[in-house]
Design a protein around this motif. Structure first.
Motif, PDB file in Angstrom:
ATOM      1  N   PRO A 145     -39.903  61.310  -1.724  1.00  0.00           N
ATOM      2  CA  PRO A 145     -39.900  60.773  -0.958  1.00  0.00           C
ATOM      3  C   PRO A 145     -40.520  61.341   0.474  1.00  0.00           C
ATOM      4  O   PRO A 145     -40.324  61.164   1.395  1.00  0.00           O
ATOM      5  CB  PRO A 145     -38.505  61.077  -0.630  1.00  0.00           C
ATOM      6  N   SER A 182     -40.569  60.738  -9.916  1.00  0.00           N
ATOM      7  CA  SER A 182     -39.652  61.721  -9.117  1.00  0.00           C
ATOM      8  C   SER A 182     -37.862  60.506  -9.061  1.00  0.00           C
ATOM      9  O   SER A 182     -37.841  59.404  -9.433  1.00  0.00           O
ATOM     10  CB  SER A 182     -39.904  61.174  -7.480  1.00  0.00           C
ATOM     11  N   ASP A 183     -37.226  61.035  -9.417  1.00  0.00           N
ATOM     12  CA  ASP A 183     -35.596  60.645  -9.174  1.00  0.00           C
ATOM     13  C   ASP A 183     -35.322  60.672  -8.283  1.00  0.00           C
ATOM     14  O   ASP A 183     -35.875  60.845  -6.755  1.00  0.00           O
ATOM     15  CB  ASP A 183     -34.622  61.334  -9.703  1.00  0.00           C
ATOM     16  N   GLU A 184     -33.845  60.038  -7.814  1.00  0.00           N
ATOM     17  CA  GLU A 184     -33.472  59.632  -6.694  1.00  0.00           C
ATOM     18  C   GLU A 184     -33.078  61.184  -5.500  1.00  0.00           C
ATOM     19  O   GLU A 184     -33.289  60.357  -4.065  1.00  0.00           O
ATOM     20  CB  GLU A 184     -32.176  59.126  -6.716  1.00  0.00           C
ATOM     21  N   ASP A 236     -35.013  54.424 -12.260  1.00  0.00           N
ATOM     22  CA  ASP A 236     -34.878  52.755 -11.794  1.00  0.00           C
ATOM     23  C   ASP A 236     -33.889  53.095 -10.332  1.00  0.00           C
ATOM     24  O   ASP A 236     -33.785  52.415  -9.741  1.00  0.00           O
ATOM     25  CB  ASP A 236     -34.728  52.073 -12.520  1.00  0.00           C
ATOM     26  N   GLY A 237     -33.816  54.535  -9.704  1.00  0.00           N
ATOM     27  CA  GLY A 237     -32.332  55.013  -8.850  1.00  0.00           C
ATOM     28  C   GLY A 237     -31.471  54.748  -9.901  1.00  0.00           C
ATOM     29  O   GLY A 237     -30.721  55.033  -8.464  1.00  0.00           O
ATOM     30  N   ALA A 238     -31.333  53.956 -10.398  1.00  0.00           N
ATOM     31  CA  ALA A 238     -30.158  54.281 -10.612  1.00  0.00           C
ATOM     32  C   ALA A 238     -29.446  55.214 -11.666  1.00  0.00           C
ATOM     33  O   ALA A 238     -28.185  55.010 -12.571  1.00  0.00           O
ATOM     34  CB  ALA A 238     -29.529  52.439 -11.562  1.00  0.00           C
ATOM     35  N   GLY A 261     -36.482  47.590  -8.798  1.00  0.00           N
ATOM     36  CA  GLY A 261     -35.258  48.115  -8.683  1.00  0.00           C
ATOM     37  C   GLY A 261     -34.698  46.763  -8.386  1.00  0.00           C
ATOM     38  O   GLY A 261     -33.037  47.019  -7.584  1.00  0.00           O
TER      39      GLY A 261
END
Length: 727
Positions: A709, A419-421, A486-488, A543
């Motif tokens: 999330p 999943s992405d951010e 990677d959350g970025a 992260g």
């Protein structure tokens, strides 16, 4: 009785009911939102009601359908590579379900499927009753008028008999696991027999594929003789008896007047054998193995690895032209060949007439009312063809694969999920060679990198880029395509068959190679293309700018510093094993999935050890946290007692629990790291095939897992070409 008394009684009853039900619901409606771990096994914290509700398995994207072993009705049934098929004249079919090692029955009018002999997933050679009997890759089947089914038990090199109404199984010719070409009675041997046919006079004929011969069994005595071809001598020559030559004949059928018809598979020809003389002639196709597709007469016609033949009541011959994905008709008297269903070299799974598509059809049989039935082997389904109209329908099982985007999306062996951010789902769609995105709020699917059906290693933007991670078979199902965000805004992909690690910028679709050299296998550490991998399958981002890789065929865990592309080995010796020691002294056995917990720990699905391992990257210390190396099973309980079977995917949820795709058990497992307890969340061990609804529901070889999330668990089921969710 006064109204005031009734009112008081009603209020008391309401209060009593409230007191009874209170223990089963959240006393504080926001408590499970604040603490999702408060929900028990089989429950999920609902985002809508804020209370613990029964968890369900649901379809998120794609369409359910694929291989399995389920006895159900119609589309809910599951086969795994069905091969031989025969009709009994009373509206029933019998199917050799090859990769399930079972014999199945299909009621044509209802699509109801049952298993009459053998046990799914358990191969062997034991005789016995029903599920106590064992087969090894049964292929061809033939039925006599007394309710006896004869089976070419290919992997055992034997011919078996199944009494349909009792399920009793006996071996009538050959010796289990003993290959040979000897004629005789108790001494007779076969080599990978693939098909059988009855003549109505008490004789059974066998396409003895590995010997390149046609054999005869007199059922009353068990005497076996070779009537055409010479054992272990392949060729394409016509002639009489041992002077004739075949090359891996697969299919065989009788016409009731003394002739056998043979699908001479590797010669790409259709042959006729006169039983009384052993005379062999070629009636269609060209000697010399010109394998292509053409209608026409005799040697002008062309086939491509035909494998199944059947004769109807009018003497016409029907052929499953396997590698052309078509069903052909041959008029034996003239050799005239025509195509009645499917389109040459166009595979698929569509019903219809001119639109019908097959995927490696093999077994074929005709009934007495003008219908053909086809084991559409690599679609894992049974098809019906009405000869008068050429209408093709699916009567048992279902499969849906493709590459369509949008709300009616199709996938082909999706096997990695992340999943992405924003909580959207990213999918490694293995056999399409693409990266797909599922928008969380709408369910709409789009392709963000790669081009469906086009594999390679090209860098570029969007559809200009290429990947090469088509799903690969192994004992439990399919290797997952490892992907991690990677959350970025970046996605990292284990491009398995290119032996590289790729980077995808999600906002632009730009694809680049971070580490590894395309097509080069090795275990070298280094920077960028100087580093080498061997079939990497799992990736995890920490992260902090580091990427960790399950370098599967090297039996290693590797680390990549994303900013520099520098690759080092943090655990594993490069030799298959199970040793729990630090760093390069440790051993893994084809580690496949990898996940980090945010506290500096990695968790590994050590697939061929049937265990879950923990690696501390800072020290290289490796420990087995669940399962026992070399011992497969499905037991829940303490981590010491729990057993797994070819686990592949792992993910960490918001409560610090490890979620495991236990691929070989067809289940999703949960490891409570704090308590050391393993439970099964979804699926039933040993039952392959998706069934949605309240848990445990049912799964089919799950490979990838991710946790959103919200706590929703996402599962990729490559064999079903679908993305599922537990919520």
């Amino acid at each position: 009785m006064s109204r005031s008394f009734l009112l008081c009684l009603t209020l008391l009853l309401i209060a009593a009911c409230d007191s009874i039900w209170t223990p089963f619901q959240e006393t504080n409606p926001t408590s499970c939102v604040a603490n999702p771990g408060s929900c028990g096994l089989g429950q999920f914290c609902s985002a809508e009601t804020h209370i613990c509700e029964p968890a369900k398995l649901d379809l998120l994207a794609g369409e359910i359908g694929g291989a399995g072993n389920v006895d159900e009705i119609g589309a809910d049934a599951r086969f795994d590579t069905p091969y031989g098929v025969v009709a009994d004249g009373a509206g029933n079919l019998f199917v050799a379900d090859t990769n399930n090692h079972t014999i199945r029955k299909v009621v044509v009018s209802t699509g109801a499927v049952t298993t009459i002999a053998g046990s799914a997933g358990s191969l062997g050679s034991a005789n016995g009753m029903g599920t106590a009997a064992r087969f090894s890759s049964p292929s061809g089947v033939a039925l006599d008028g007394a309710g006896n089914l004869f089976v070419a038990d290919r992997g055992n090199h034997t011919i078996r008999k199944v009494v349909v109404n009792t399920g009793a199984v006996t071996t009538i010719a050959g010796s289990a696991l003993s290959q040979g070409s000897t004629d005789g009675t108790t001494a007779a041997l076969f080599r990978f027999p693939n098909s059988v046919a009855l003549d109505g006079a008490g004789n059974l004929f066998v396409a003895d594929t590995g010997n390149h011969t046609i054999r005869k069994i007199v059922l009353s005595t068990g005497a076996v003789t070779t009537i055409a071809g010479l054992a272990m001598s392949s060729g394409n020559g016509d002639g009489t008896a041992t002077a004739a030559r075949f090359y891996s004949p697969y299919g065989i059928a009788t016409d009731g007047v003394g002739n056998l018809f043979v699908a001479d598979t590797e010669n790409c020809m259709i042959r006729r054998v006169v039983v009384s003389t052993g005379a062999v002639t070629t009636i269609a196709g060209l000697a010399g193995g010109d394998c292509s597709s053409a209608d026409g007469m005799g040697t002008a016609a062309r086939f491509n690895r035909p494998s199944g033949v059947a004769v109807d009541g009018a003497g016409n011959l029907f052929v499953s032209d396997t590698n052309n994905y078509t069903i052909r008709k041959v008029v034996p008297s003239t050799g005239t060949v025509s195509t009645i269903a499917g389109l040459p070299r166009m595979y698929g799974n569509a019903d219809g007439t001119t639109t019908a598509r097959f995927l490696h059809p093999r077994g074929i049989t005709a009934d007495s009312t003008g219908n053909l039935f086809v084991a559409d082997t690599d679609n894992h389904i049974i098809r019906k063809i009405v000869l008068s109209t050429s209408e093709v329908t699916t009567i048992a099982c279902s499969v849906m694969y493709g590459s369509a985007d949008g709300a009616a999306a199709r996938f082909w062996s999706p096997s990695g999920v992340a999943s992405d951010e924003a909580g959207n789902l990213l999918v490694g769609d293995s056999s399409n060679y693409t990266i797909r995105k599922v928008v969380r709020s709408t369910g709409l699917v789009s392709t963000i990198a790669g081009s469906a059906g086009s594999y390679g290693s090209a860098e570029g933007v969007g559809t200009a880029a290429q990947f090469n991670f088509r799903a690969s078979e192994f004992p439990a199902g399919v290797f997952p395509t490892g992907i991690a965000a990677d959350g970025a805004g970046n996605l990292f992909v284990a491009d398995t068959n290119n032996h590289t690690i790729r980077k995808v910028v999600l906002s632009t679709g730009e694809v680049s190679t971070l580490a590894g050299a395309v097509g080069q296998i090795g275990r070298t550490n280094g920077v960028g293309s100087a580093a080498l991998f061997s079939f990497p399958t799992g990736v995890a981002a920490d992260g902090a700018g580091n990427l960790f890789v399950a370098d599967r065929s090297n039996h290693l865990i590797r680390k990549i510093v994303v900013s520099t592309g520098s690759v080092t080995t943090i655990a594993g010796s490069g030799m298959s094993g199970s040793a729990d020691v630090a760093g390069t002294g440790a051993q893994f056995s084809f580690p496949t999935g990898i996940a980090g917990d945010g506290a500096g720990n990695l968790f590994i699905a050590d697939t061929y050890n049937h265990t879950i391992r923990k690696v501390v990257p800072s020290t290289g210390i490796v420990a087995t946290i669940a399962g026992m190396a070399g011992t497969a099973g499905s037991t829940d309980g303490s981590v010491a007692d729990a057993r797994f079977r070819f686990p592949t995917g792992v993910a960490i949820d918001g409560s610090g629990n490890l979620i495991v795709a236990d691929t070989g058990n067809y289940t999703i497992r949960k490891i409570e790291l704090a308590s050391g307890v393993v439970t099964t969340l979804a699926g039933v061990a040993g039952q392959a095939g998706v069934k949605l609804g309240t848990l445990p529901a049912r799964l089919s070889a799950p490979t990838g897992v991710a946790v959103l999330p919200t706590g929703k668990i996402i599962i990729s089921v490559a064999r079903e070409n679908a993305i599922l969710s537990i919520y």
